[in-house]
Design a protein around this motif. Sequence first.
Motif, PDB file in Angstrom:
ATOM      1  N   LEU A  29      -2.827   8.038  -5.942  1.00 29.73           N
ATOM      2  CA  LEU A  29      -2.180   6.940  -5.870  1.00 29.73           C
ATOM      3  C   LEU A  29      -1.935   6.012  -6.977  1.00 29.73           C
ATOM      4  N   GLY A  30      -0.831   5.150  -7.108  1.00 31.74           N
ATOM      5  CA  GLY A  30      -0.566   4.434  -8.120  1.00 31.74           C
ATOM      6  C   GLY A  30      -0.500   2.895  -7.361  1.00 31.74           C
ATOM      7  N   HIS A  31      -0.594   2.016  -8.440  1.00 31.53           N
ATOM      8  CA  HIS A  31      -0.771   0.590  -7.887  1.00 31.53           C
ATOM      9  C   HIS A  31       0.625  -0.233  -7.726  1.00 31.53           C
ATOM     10  N   GLY A  32       0.867  -1.425  -7.446  1.00 29.83           N
ATOM     11  CA  GLY A  32       2.148  -2.087  -7.638  1.00 29.83           C
ATOM     12  C   GLY A  32       2.185  -2.791  -9.131  1.00 29.83           C
ATOM     13  N   ALA A  33       3.516  -3.272  -8.819  1.00 27.01           N
ATOM     14  CA  ALA A  33       3.466  -3.811 -10.405  1.00 27.01           C
ATOM     15  C   ALA A  33       2.781  -5.071 -10.870  1.00 27.01           C
ATOM     16  N   GLY A  34       2.558  -6.018 -10.069  1.00 24.88           N
ATOM     17  CA  GLY A  34       1.444  -6.815 -10.367  1.00 24.88           C
ATOM     18  C   GLY A  34       0.069  -6.782 -10.055  1.00 24.88           C
ATOM     19  N   GLY A  35      -0.283  -5.754  -9.458  1.00 24.73           N
ATOM     20  CA  GLY A  35      -1.722  -5.799  -8.828  1.00 24.73           C
ATOM     21  C   GLY A  35      -2.299  -4.375  -9.485  1.00 24.73           C
ATOM     22  N   GLY A  36      -3.571  -4.228  -9.082  1.00 23.81           N
ATOM     23  CA  GLY A  36      -4.302  -3.378  -9.634  1.00 23.81           C
ATOM     24  C   GLY A  36      -4.672  -2.164  -8.450  1.00 23.81           C
ATOM     25  N   VAL A  37      -5.714  -1.308  -8.936  1.00 23.57           N
ATOM     26  CA  VAL A  37      -6.008  -0.275  -8.013  1.00 23.57           C
ATOM     27  C   VAL A  37      -7.059  -0.806  -6.740  1.00 23.57           C
ATOM     28  N   ALA A  38      -7.417  -2.085  -6.818  1.00 25.33           N
ATOM     29  CA  ALA A  38      -8.461  -2.360  -5.907  1.00 25.33           C
ATOM     30  C   ALA A  38      -7.483  -3.360  -4.966  1.00 25.33           C
ATOM     31  N   ALA A  39      -6.290  -3.257  -4.586  1.00 25.00           N
ATOM     32  CA  ALA A  39      -5.352  -3.442  -3.551  1.00 25.00           C
ATOM     33  C   ALA A  39      -5.905  -3.156  -2.165  1.00 25.00           C
ATOM     34  N   PRO A  40      -6.001  -3.878  -1.346  1.00 27.84           N
ATOM     35  CA  PRO A  40      -6.642  -3.626   0.156  1.00 27.84           C
ATOM     36  C   PRO A  40      -6.140  -2.410   0.623  1.00 27.84           C
ATOM     37  N   ASP A  41      -4.710  -2.136   0.584  1.00 26.73           N
ATOM     38  CA  ASP A  41      -4.001  -0.874   1.369  1.00 26.73           C
ATOM     39  C   ASP A  41      -4.511   0.265   0.474  1.00 26.73           C
ATOM     40  N   LEU A  42      -4.478   0.042  -0.945  1.00 23.63           N
ATOM     41  CA  LEU A  42      -5.054   1.409  -1.772  1.00 23.63           C
ATOM     42  C   LEU A  42      -6.654   1.625  -1.246  1.00 23.63           C
ATOM     43  N   VAL A  43      -7.459   0.686  -0.940  1.00 21.73           N
ATOM     44  CA  VAL A  43      -8.998   0.774  -0.773  1.00 21.73           C
ATOM     45  C   VAL A  43      -8.762   1.676   0.574  1.00 21.73           C
ATOM     46  N   ALA A  44      -7.995   0.869   1.508  1.00 22.87           N
ATOM     47  CA  ALA A  44      -8.036   1.657   3.111  1.00 22.87           C
ATOM     48  C   ALA A  44      -7.581   3.171   3.003  1.00 22.87           C
ATOM     49  N   ALA A  45      -6.659   3.203   1.979  1.00 25.70           N
ATOM     50  CA  ALA A  45      -5.896   4.745   2.064  1.00 25.70           C
ATOM     51  C   ALA A  45      -6.867   5.777   1.644  1.00 25.70           C
ATOM     52  N   THR A  46      -7.559   5.080   0.556  1.00 22.51           N
ATOM     53  CA  THR A  46      -8.701   6.060  -0.277  1.00 22.51           C
ATOM     54  C   THR A  46      -9.976   6.561   0.826  1.00 22.51           C
ATOM     55  N   ASP A  47     -10.251   5.310   1.425  1.00 24.82           N
ATOM     56  CA  ASP A  47     -11.512   5.698   2.413  1.00 24.82           C
ATOM     57  C   ASP A  47     -10.913   6.629   3.487  1.00 24.82           C
ATOM     58  N   ALA A  48      -9.719   6.401   3.944  1.00 23.78           N
ATOM     59  CA  ALA A  48      -9.070   7.430   4.982  1.00 23.78           C
ATOM     60  C   ALA A  48      -9.097   8.806   4.681  1.00 23.78           C
ATOM     61  N   ALA A  49      -8.608   8.879   3.340  1.00 21.86           N
ATOM     62  CA  ALA A  49      -8.197  10.228   3.050  1.00 21.86           C
ATOM     63  C   ALA A  49      -9.488  11.025   2.619  1.00 21.86           C
ATOM     64  N   ARG A  50     -10.610  10.129   2.099  1.00 26.76           N
ATOM     65  CA  ARG A  50     -11.984  10.949   1.844  1.00 26.76           C
ATOM     66  C   ARG A  50     -12.632  11.203   3.172  1.00 26.76           C
ATOM     67  N   VAL A 120       3.030  18.212  -2.146  1.00 26.74           N
ATOM     68  CA  VAL A 120       3.184  18.634  -0.844  1.00 26.74           C
ATOM     69  C   VAL A 120       3.634  17.504   0.172  1.00 26.74           C
ATOM     70  N   GLY A 121       3.148  16.287  -0.392  1.00 25.35           N
ATOM     71  CA  GLY A 121       3.781  14.971   0.587  1.00 25.35           C
ATOM     72  C   GLY A 121       3.613  13.965  -0.449  1.00 25.35           C
ATOM     73  N   VAL A 122       4.233  12.779   0.300  1.00 22.73           N
ATOM     74  CA  VAL A 122       4.366  11.697  -0.709  1.00 22.73           C
ATOM     75  C   VAL A 122       3.972  10.427   0.443  1.00 22.73           C
ATOM     76  N   LEU A 123       3.028   9.495   0.110  1.00 17.60           N
ATOM     77  CA  LEU A 123       2.367   8.320   0.772  1.00 17.60           C
ATOM     78  C   LEU A 123       2.967   7.059   0.115  1.00 17.60           C
ATOM     79  N   CYS A 124       3.709   6.354   0.970  1.00 21.20           N
ATOM     80  CA  CYS A 124       4.334   4.994   0.176  1.00 21.20           C
ATOM     81  C   CYS A 124       3.776   3.851   1.226  1.00 21.20           C
ATOM     82  N   LEU A 125       2.982   2.970   0.649  1.00 25.15           N
ATOM     83  CA  LEU A 125       2.528   1.735   1.102  1.00 25.15           C
ATOM     84  C   LEU A 125       3.272   0.711   0.742  1.00 25.15           C
ATOM     85  N   ALA A 126       4.005   0.062   1.660  1.00 27.06           N
ATOM     86  CA  ALA A 126       4.739  -1.099   1.364  1.00 27.06           C
ATOM     87  C   ALA A 126       5.758  -0.890   0.573  1.00 27.06           C
TER      88      ALA A 126
END
Length: 199
Positions: A29-50, A120-126
């Motif tokens: 997963l990549g981050h948004g333009a102005g934010g980093g990898v600690a964005a709440p939705d990236l954290v939620a997606a990481t936990d869900a995937a794991r 094999v798939g693409v996940l788009c958050l916002a």
Amino acid sequence: MTILEIETPHGPANAHLHPVDEPRAALVLGHGAGGGVAAPDLVAATDAARSEGVSVALVEQPYRVAGRRSPAPARQLDAAWIAVVEALRADELGGLPLVVGGRSAGARVACRTAAATEAVGVLCLAFPLQPPRGSQSRLDELDGVAVPTLVVQGARDPYGMPPGSKLRRVVEVAGDHGLKADTDAVADAVRSWLTTVAP
């Protein structure tokens, strides 16, 4: 969690690795333009995937690693992303089915490069469908993806709501472009979709 420095054509990127034991797939997963990898939705997606047995790598683009706030041009973002994914595929994530994605600008990068990264798939958050000031819609970037795609979009996102399609599932959750209002809903959407693309 391990942070790997990976060389790209546009300077070093960082990959924040969140592995699981005996993974059945990998999510990058990549981050948004102005934010980093600690964005709440990236954290939620990481936990869900794991929780579904999927190892995760959160990629910090070279401009962020270098301390710049303004994103690099699209072609540089794409080239750096492809270099990172190839390095991960050759080593830490070798042999695993690969799902790519990101939030906002990171989702756009993943869509544009989905074929090049053999995802094999693409996940788009916002996904930022309609940029401000009357610029052209970015729906063509979503439509160009030839593999199953999940878009998790805030109901009040000022960038609009992408349409679904045969390959694209769109899940509307509470909140705006930040996807902070209901991270449990974000995680649930990611978890259930991952079981279909990386069974």
